[in-house]
Design an enzyme around this catalytic site. Structure first.
Site, mmCIF file in Angstrom:
data_model
loop_
_atom_site.group_PDB
_atom_site.id
_atom_site.type_symbol
_atom_site.label_atom_id
_atom_site.label_comp_id
_atom_site.label_asym_id
_atom_site.label_seq_id
_atom_site.Cartn_x
_atom_site.Cartn_y
_atom_site.Cartn_z
ATOM 1 N N GLY A 11 1.163 -1.231 0.039
ATOM 2 C CA GLY A 11 -0.553 0.116 0.205
ATOM 3 C C GLY A 11 0.845 1.437 0.040
ATOM 4 O O GLY A 11 2.142 1.350 -0.146
ATOM 5 N N CYS A 12 0.285 2.868 0.159
ATOM 6 C CA CYS A 12 0.892 4.050 0.301
ATOM 7 C C CYS A 12 2.271 3.630 1.401
ATOM 8 O O CYS A 12 2.723 2.764 2.202
ATOM 9 C CB CYS A 12 -0.198 4.495 1.062
ATOM 10 S SG CYS A 12 0.356 6.566 1.598
ATOM 11 N N PHE A 13 3.024 4.266 0.422
ATOM 12 C CA PHE A 13 5.278 3.383 1.399
ATOM 13 C C PHE A 13 5.154 4.177 2.449
ATOM 14 O O PHE A 13 6.133 4.274 3.204
ATOM 15 C CB PHE A 13 6.280 3.865 -0.653
ATOM 16 C CG PHE A 13 5.706 5.141 -0.837
ATOM 17 C CD1 PHE A 13 5.416 5.973 -0.488
ATOM 18 C CD2 PHE A 13 6.161 4.949 -2.343
ATOM 19 C CE1 PHE A 13 5.679 7.041 -1.237
ATOM 20 C CE2 PHE A 13 6.209 5.722 -3.361
ATOM 21 C CZ PHE A 13 6.331 7.396 -3.286
#
Length: 168
Positions: A11-13
């Site tokens: 997902g979002c880093f």
């Protein structure tokens, strides 16, 4: 002992970097794009790449297995192409192994997560050989350190902890 490298996508880093960097034995992290088809990937043009994190760690302090167990605790590996409100191929769950030993540990850890019954479904995490890692733009590096109340969909789930094995 020398440092080792791990490349993960969950997902979002931003949220992954913020939580993983705090683990003892993790010496460095950087966020970027990996596992896709676009050379020199950027935020605006990353094709089929996932948002990922490159981790440099000391295996004498934290094992690859321990990194993966934490990875599975801070994101939901049972949701295809999604973490929280983030949807799309960029937000898939993936492990990019650097050698056969990492691949074996990844597959073993996934089997244990699935067998545990603690997660809400079966793991959909991809397990692929590591390829190019395109470092994300400076504004994405260390984002939650610079903007502590910034967006994240990652958090530690205290109930998603694999039982320790007898040999560990």
């Amino acid at each position: 002992m020398s440092n080792a490298r791990a490349v993960l996508a969950g997902g979002c880093f931003w949220g992954m970097q913020d939580l993983i960097r705090k683990k003892p034995g993790v010496h460095g992290t950087r966020v970027g794009y990996t596992g896709g088809d676009v050379p020199n990937a950027t935020y605006r043009n990353h094709g089929t790449h996932a948002e990922g994190i490159e981790i440099i760690y000391d295996p004498a302090v934290i094992s690859y297995r321990e990194l993966l167990e934490f990875f599975f605790q801070i994101h939901d590996p049972t949701t295809p192409n999604r973490q929280g409100n983030d949807r799309g191929l960029s937000y898939r769950s993936a492990i990019y192994y650097v050698d056969d030993a990492q691949k074996a540990v990844a597959l073993d850890t996934i089997a244990d997560v699935d067998a545990s019954g603690l997660w809400p479904g079966k793991v959909v995490t991809e397990v692929e050989p590591v390829g190019d890692f395109w470092e994300a733009e400076p504004e994405h590096q260390d984002y939650l350190e610079r903007i502590p109340n910034g967006y994240t969909c990652h958090f530690v789930r205290p109930d998603w902890v694999l039982p320790r094995r007898a040999a560990e």
